[in-house]
Scaffold this motif. Structure first.
Motif, PDB file in Angstrom:
ATOM      1  N   VAL A  61      11.222   7.608   1.383  1.00 46.79           N
ATOM      2  CA  VAL A  61      12.197   7.433   2.419  1.00 46.79           C
ATOM      3  C   VAL A  61      11.869   6.577   3.315  1.00 46.79           C
ATOM      4  O   VAL A  61      10.558   6.629   3.930  1.00 46.79           O
ATOM      5  CB  VAL A  61      12.571   9.127   2.799  1.00 46.79           C
ATOM      6  CG1 VAL A  61      13.874   8.707   3.781  1.00 46.79           C
ATOM      7  CG2 VAL A  61      12.989   9.949   1.943  1.00 46.79           C
ATOM      8  N   LEU A  62      12.710   5.358   3.559  1.00 48.21           N
ATOM      9  CA  LEU A  62      12.279   4.316   4.508  1.00 48.21           C
ATOM     10  C   LEU A  62      13.460   4.577   5.599  1.00 48.21           C
ATOM     11  O   LEU A  62      14.512   4.103   5.067  1.00 48.21           O
ATOM     12  CB  LEU A  62      12.132   3.030   3.745  1.00 48.21           C
ATOM     13  CG  LEU A  62      11.725   1.959   4.802  1.00 48.21           C
ATOM     14  CD1 LEU A  62      10.670   2.279   5.965  1.00 48.21           C
ATOM     15  CD2 LEU A  62      11.426   0.985   4.097  1.00 48.21           C
ATOM     16  N   LEU A 106      10.524   4.161  -3.853  1.00 39.28           N
ATOM     17  CA  LEU A 106      11.207   4.396  -2.895  1.00 39.28           C
ATOM     18  C   LEU A 106      12.577   5.149  -3.473  1.00 39.28           C
ATOM     19  O   LEU A 106      13.437   4.454  -4.280  1.00 39.28           O
ATOM     20  CB  LEU A 106      11.595   3.252  -2.218  1.00 39.28           C
ATOM     21  CG  LEU A 106      12.376   3.436  -0.640  1.00 39.28           C
ATOM     22  CD1 LEU A 106      11.178   4.050   0.322  1.00 39.28           C
ATOM     23  CD2 LEU A 106      12.802   1.968  -0.108  1.00 39.28           C
ATOM     24  N   GLN A 107      13.243   6.172  -2.911  1.00 37.27           N
ATOM     25  CA  GLN A 107      14.072   6.709  -3.190  1.00 37.27           C
ATOM     26  C   GLN A 107      15.479   6.538  -2.067  1.00 37.27           C
ATOM     27  O   GLN A 107      16.577   6.570  -2.605  1.00 37.27           O
ATOM     28  CB  GLN A 107      14.241   8.282  -3.513  1.00 37.27           C
ATOM     29  CG  GLN A 107      13.076   8.486  -4.704  1.00 37.27           C
ATOM     30  CD  GLN A 107      13.047  10.081  -4.781  1.00 37.27           C
ATOM     31  OE1 GLN A 107      13.478  10.905  -4.099  1.00 37.27           O
ATOM     32  NE2 GLN A 107      12.177  10.376  -5.849  1.00 37.27           N
ATOM     33  N   LEU A 160      12.877  -2.259  -6.337  1.00 33.77           N
ATOM     34  CA  LEU A 160      13.518  -0.960  -6.098  1.00 33.77           C
ATOM     35  C   LEU A 160      14.292  -0.132  -7.395  1.00 33.77           C
ATOM     36  O   LEU A 160      15.318   0.330  -7.180  1.00 33.77           O
ATOM     37  CB  LEU A 160      14.510  -0.948  -4.972  1.00 33.77           C
ATOM     38  CG  LEU A 160      13.872  -1.572  -3.570  1.00 33.77           C
ATOM     39  CD1 LEU A 160      14.894  -1.564  -2.383  1.00 33.77           C
ATOM     40  CD2 LEU A 160      12.570  -0.869  -3.202  1.00 33.77           C
ATOM     41  N   SER A 161      13.303  -0.102  -8.325  1.00 34.02           N
ATOM     42  CA  SER A 161      14.163   0.635  -9.528  1.00 34.02           C
ATOM     43  C   SER A 161      14.282   1.986  -9.374  1.00 34.02           C
ATOM     44  O   SER A 161      15.010   2.684 -10.166  1.00 34.02           O
ATOM     45  CB  SER A 161      13.316   0.209 -10.584  1.00 34.02           C
ATOM     46  OG  SER A 161      11.796   0.739 -10.458  1.00 34.02           O
ATOM     47  N   SER A 162      13.449   2.716  -8.269  1.00 36.21           N
ATOM     48  CA  SER A 162      13.825   4.131  -8.330  1.00 36.21           C
ATOM     49  C   SER A 162      14.766   4.434  -7.064  1.00 36.21           C
ATOM     50  O   SER A 162      15.077   5.631  -6.740  1.00 36.21           O
ATOM     51  CB  SER A 162      12.454   4.676  -7.980  1.00 36.21           C
ATOM     52  OG  SER A 162      11.519   4.634  -9.043  1.00 36.21           O
ATOM     53  N   GLY A 196       0.930  -1.249  -0.018  1.00 37.23           N
ATOM     54  CA  GLY A 196      -0.062  -0.141  -0.091  1.00 37.23           C
ATOM     55  C   GLY A 196       0.822   1.119   0.071  1.00 37.23           C
ATOM     56  O   GLY A 196       0.158   2.344  -0.174  1.00 37.23           O
ATOM     57  N   LEU A 197       2.073   1.113   0.255  1.00 40.70           N
ATOM     58  CA  LEU A 197       2.984   2.456  -0.040  1.00 40.70           C
ATOM     59  C   LEU A 197       3.739   2.731  -1.081  1.00 40.70           C
ATOM     60  O   LEU A 197       4.803   2.545  -1.309  1.00 40.70           O
ATOM     61  CB  LEU A 197       4.068   2.098   1.339  1.00 40.70           C
ATOM     62  CG  LEU A 197       3.518   1.793   2.644  1.00 40.70           C
ATOM     63  CD1 LEU A 197       4.684   1.662   3.650  1.00 40.70           C
ATOM     64  CD2 LEU A 197       2.722   3.285   3.041  1.00 40.70           C
ATOM     65  N   ALA A 198       2.841   2.580  -2.239  1.00 35.74           N
ATOM     66  CA  ALA A 198       3.381   3.092  -3.500  1.00 35.74           C
ATOM     67  C   ALA A 198       3.933   4.320  -3.679  1.00 35.74           C
ATOM     68  O   ALA A 198       4.719   4.583  -4.579  1.00 35.74           O
ATOM     69  CB  ALA A 198       2.132   2.661  -4.465  1.00 35.74           C
ATOM     70  N   GLN A 199       3.669   5.414  -3.071  1.00 33.95           N
ATOM     71  CA  GLN A 199       4.232   6.613  -2.991  1.00 33.95           C
ATOM     72  C   GLN A 199       5.375   6.901  -2.076  1.00 33.95           C
ATOM     73  O   GLN A 199       6.019   7.913  -2.046  1.00 33.95           O
ATOM     74  CB  GLN A 199       2.933   7.744  -2.760  1.00 33.95           C
ATOM     75  CG  GLN A 199       2.016   7.686  -3.695  1.00 33.95           C
ATOM     76  CD  GLN A 199       2.335   7.776  -5.120  1.00 33.95           C
ATOM     77  OE1 GLN A 199       2.987   8.707  -5.477  1.00 33.95           O
ATOM     78  NE2 GLN A 199       1.612   7.123  -5.757  1.00 33.95           N
ATOM     79  N   LEU A 200       5.832   5.964  -1.289  1.00 33.85           N
ATOM     80  CA  LEU A 200       6.780   6.096  -0.240  1.00 33.85           C
ATOM     81  C   LEU A 200       8.026   6.415  -0.862  1.00 33.85           C
ATOM     82  O   LEU A 200       8.448   5.730  -1.873  1.00 33.85           O
ATOM     83  CB  LEU A 200       7.082   4.847   0.590  1.00 33.85           C
ATOM     84  CG  LEU A 200       7.821   5.126   1.963  1.00 33.85           C
ATOM     85  CD1 LEU A 200       7.213   6.014   2.791  1.00 33.85           C
ATOM     86  CD2 LEU A 200       8.090   3.659   2.626  1.00 33.85           C
TER      87      LEU A 200
END
Length: 493
Positions: free
Chosen positions: A130-131, A152-153, A173-175, A124-128
């Motif tokens: 920073v983790l 995720l960046q 994690l392609s981004s 559900g965190l498709a817009q996250l």
């Protein structure tokens, strides 16, 4: 209506002054709520407090004692964009814990007690973007852990205990632009692990116990070819911890010919066993090589990727865990053996230098050993053959045996009394004349002492004491008898 009441009503209807932050109507107790931000930090909270306004976009819950995210605790906060849960006591993340936060951009879980991450923890965190997961107790990252974070960046994993990243752990994690794996327990990392990171710009690998063998050959070549741009001045020093001959040397300074591996060898003894139904079985598999191989047991003819449907595990793993890899040696454990356990097994040891397998065959004896006869419920067990189990006898038999034992004891006492009585009579019987009295034939030579008495035996075996007047009255050990005729006196008793 009175003028005072009208003035009070007018004051209640007026908007609050602009200088004061508006307080949400449902702000939790002890929290501070203003605009779209709620601050509940350092309040010793154990759960997410209820009553957080639904329109909250930034939620501070740091420095509390929250141990888990209750199901539905964050469900009303669909507008949440930043959530700070660092410095708490979270031990696990339930699957779908953040499903109701599709707008979340930043999630801070630093310095909790997370030991593992489930594959659906970040659904559900498709817009996250920073983790933060630094400072936890993570030991392994399994395949597809971050699959649901396509945008995720930044991923911060430093200061954990990570010793293994599976080949697909970072898939999706392609981004990702920044990956921090420093200060962990990584000994190696595969090319496949970093392959999905097409947008990677910063990679931090320092302060790990790197094992410089053939499995890490690709990393040195990759850094030299184009990976230097991802490493800062400090990050370029990937230091070897083993083997000892390469310890404390930088991976970039080690030649490719020095990064070697020894293929594994496997030993299982015996190669065939026969077990009975219901028994437990342990079969050891010894493996050697460099780096230390991973050992797994599998049951043929299942595919190598599938686990056997028997209770097989490696020694040290939890029961029922399946064929779990181990380093160096593994034990196949089969409990409560049935006919389904019979067949061919295979012990496999693998490292970066290759793999080796040894077959093992298990035969199961179809005849189950006969259990001991069941004892009747509520009754005493019958006496075994040849035994004298007194309690197992009937009441009449018990009475007869007790009477016989008492009679034998009484007879023994009577015999003992008769023997004692006869001995007493013999002692009281009169002996020949003179017995029992002491006679001295002659005292003419004066008194005598026990030092002058010598014990002799008469014809009937009676003791006789003879006085030797040639001895002194009180003879010492060093004195010798004086020569001369020996005069005797008889003492009869």
């Amino acid at each position: 209506m009175a003028p005072g009441a009208l003035a009070l009503l007018a004051l209640l209807l007026l908007p609050p002054p602009r200088g004061l932050p508006p307080r949400a109507a449902g702000c939790p107790a002890a929290c501070r709520c203003y605009s779209a931000t709620v601050e509940c930090g350092a309040l010793r909270l154990r759960v997410v407090p209820p009553g957080i306004p639904p329109g909250t976009q930034t939620l501070f819950l740091q420095d509390n004692s929250i141990t888990r995210l209750e199901p539905g605790a964050l469900a009303p906060l669909a507008a949440l964009r930043r959530l700070y849960l660092h410095n708490n006591s979270l031990r696990a993340l339930e699957a779908g814990a953040f499903r109701a936060q599709p707008c979340l951009l930043e999630l801070a879980l630093t310095r909790n007690r997370l030991r593992g991450l489930r594959g659906g923890a970040f659904v559900g965190l498709a817009q996250l973007r920073v983790l933060y997961l630094a400072g936890n107790q993570l030991a392994r990252l399994l395949d597809f852990t971050f699959l649901h974070l396509p945008r995720l960046q930044e991923l911060h994993l430093q200061e954990n205990s990570i010793e293994l990243l599976e080949d697909q752990a970072l898939a999706g994690l392609s981004s990702l632009a920044l990956l921090d794996l420093s200060r962990n327990q990584l000994g190696t990392i595969s090319r496949e692990t970093l392959q999905p990171l097409a947008s990677l710009q910063v990679l931090r690998l320092t302060e790990n116990p790197w094992r410089c063998d053939c499995a890490l050959h690709w990393l040195g070549a990759w850094i030299k070819a184009g990976g230097r741009r991802l490493l800062g001045p400090r990050d370029k020093r990937v230091v070897c911890a083993e083997p000892p001959r390469l310890a404390l040397r930088s991976l970039l300074d080690v030649s490719g010919n020095s990064l070697v591996c020894l293929p594994p060898t496997v030993h299982v003894e015996p190669l065939e066993l026969t077990a009975n139904l219901g028994e437990d079985l342990r079969v050891a598999c010894q493996a050697s090589g460099y780096p230390q191989p991973l050992v797994t047991w599998r049951k043929a003819p299942l595919a190598r990727e599938a686990l056997p449907p028997v209770q097989a595990r490696v020694d040290g793993a939890e029961p029922g865990a399946g064929a779990v890899p181990d380093t160096g040696s593994g034990v196949l454990l089969l409990t409560n053996i049935t006919l389904a356990h019979a067949g061919r097994y295979e012990c496999e040891a693998a490292n970066a230098g290759g793999a080796a397998r040894v077959p093992f065959r298990l035969l199961v004896n179809a005849s189950r050993p006969q259990p001991p006869p069941a004892r009747p419920t509520g009754r005493e067990p019958p006496p075994e053959a040849g035994s004298m189990a007194f309690r197992a006898l009937g009441l009449a038999t018990q009475t007869a045996v007790a009477a016989a034992i008492a009679l034998l004891a009484l007879t023994a006492l009577l015999l003992a009394a008769m023997i004692c009585r006869r001995r007493r009579r013999r002692k009281k019987a009169a002996g020949p004349p003179g017995e029992g009295a002491l006679f001295v034939n002659d005292y003419s030579d004066g008194p005598c002492s026990f030092a002058q008495l010598e014990e002799l035996r008469g014809e009937r075996g009676h003791a006789m004491f003879v006085i030797d007047r040639s001895k002194p009255l009180f003879a010492g050990p060093a004195e010798e008898a004086a020569p001369g005729p020996r005069r005797t006196y008889e003492l009869r008793c």
